[in-house]
Design an enzyme around this catalytic site. Sequence first.
Site, short mmCIF file in Angstrom:
data_model
loop_
_atom_site.label_atom_id
_atom_site.label_comp_id
_atom_site.label_asym_id
_atom_site.label_seq_id
_atom_site.Cartn_x
_atom_site.Cartn_y
_atom_site.Cartn_z
N GLY A 44 0.81 -1.21 0.00
CA GLY A 44 0.00 0.00 0.00
C GLY A 44 0.84 1.26 0.00
N THR A 46 3.29 4.54 0.99
CA THR A 46 3.06 5.69 1.86
C THR A 46 1.59 6.07 1.91
OG1 THR A 46 5.29 6.58 1.55
CG2 THR A 46 3.58 8.13 2.19
N CYS A 47 0.92 6.04 0.78
CA CYS A 47 -0.47 6.51 0.71
C CYS A 47 -1.36 5.77 1.70
CB CYS A 47 -1.01 6.34 -0.71
SG CYS A 47 -2.74 6.85 -0.88
N ALA A 281 6.80 20.23 6.82
CA ALA A 281 5.95 19.80 5.71
C ALA A 281 6.22 20.69 4.51
CB ALA A 281 4.48 19.86 6.11
N GLY A 283 7.22 19.57 1.48
CA GLY A 283 7.10 18.88 0.21
C GLY A 283 7.71 17.50 0.25
N HIS A 456 -32.62 16.81 -5.92
CA HIS A 456 -32.77 17.92 -4.97
C HIS A 456 -33.22 17.38 -3.63
CE1 HIS A 456 -33.75 21.91 -3.45
NE2 HIS A 456 -34.91 21.41 -3.03
#
Length: 480
Positions: A44, A46-47, A281, A283, A456
């Site tokens: 999986g 880092t994500c 943080a 980048g 709606h």
Amino acid sequence: MVVGDVTTGTDVLIIGAGPAGYVAAIRAGQLDMDVTLVEKEAYGGTCLNHGCIPSKALITATDIAHEAATAEEMGIHADPAIDLAGMVEWKDGVVDQLTGGVEKLCKANQVTLLEGTATFDDEHTVRVSHSGEGQGSETLEFENAIVATGSRPIEIPNFEYGDEPILNSRQALALDSVPDSMVIVGAGYIGMELATVFAKLGTDVTVIEMLDSIMPGYDDDLKRPVKQRANDLGIEFEFGYTASEWHDSDDDGVRVVAEPAPENDDSDAALELDAEKVLVAVGREPVSDTLALEAAGIETDERGIIETDSHARTSAEHIFAAGDVAGEPMLAHKGSMEGKVAAEVIAGEPSAIDHQAMPAVVFTDPEIATVGLTESEAEADGFDPVVGTFPFRASGRALTTGETDGFVKIIAEESEGYVLGASIVGPEASELVAELGLAVELGATLEDVASTVHAHPTLSESVMEAAENALGHAIHTLNR
């Protein structure tokens, strides 16, 4: 016992099991190729393990707590107790379910899984070093390879992540107690998402940014509601400064020294900011320096990005790259698309990368989502764009949720009305952008979107009304 070095072979070698790598592996397996997927840490990538999924889990949890605590206008009076350790445990359960699912799907598609670190020996061979004492290594020969090693947080001088009070995004998402205060270095999308999370948990947050605004690359009208909400949450900003060093403070915290950025003409004095934790943080950078790419005849640019063509192919005909290691935009869904393309090209399918309808989403409060061209980009490409907008304050559904900041903006080519792009800031922007991405992908017109009946009351009606506004006949807002 030490395992000896053995040699095996595979049709398709994939290095990295993040959203680009595991998707490529599953697609290649579906196309009846012999596939080997090498991952050194966790399926999986880092994500799923340390980025997209855990951060969105904590964003959702903190949103629930914040909404409950601030819903007096709706007649709700609550004072939620935050158990960050329990919240993190729940987040980890979500992660485990998804990563376990990735492993099962790979095996179900006959993908061979190897745990270890892969480095190229030559253009058709890698050495896989297995983690753990005495686990040894093996040599793997391949016909084709896909490099999908992802990215990692960028370190800045004097702020190494091994120093206990200095955190990267992964470490911040694993905290088991709420810091009283935090300095965040960087006001990009990661910095702003986590600034919002910790502010809603009750942390005093200060953000240092070398530029003069948050989230460079996004239009001011999209950023304005996010900045206002951050102000409302008590987040403080120091624009035009760069973090230069830190040292222990007198109250068992840390003191960050920030120098004026070169473009900052308003100050020549340094700032000193005290906090319990510091989150860097600024980048992410591609992970390409561990692969010995030169042995396979592959070069990177000065940032370490592997350059690819529209088929995800590198300078080596039989080696492909997908995901963050292949450059911007560093988005999980972009990596998955590139992984699919690489697998299909290897299988001889007529597949190619098309970034035209690639959405980008920031899970700030409120959310931001874009797809296709902006108005200025459309003009630069030679179009005469027409623009339609619809504010969420005019949406009945938005009013019933209490989230009315923001708008939907749709950009189209004036003569034929083809949808060129869209920008959304507001509730559920990440979901609403899909319809507009489909419009761009299919070459739909403003009339197509406007004449599609939307239920709606829903937020999606705002998309229809924005298209009608561009045509000059929106019902629930004044027309241009």
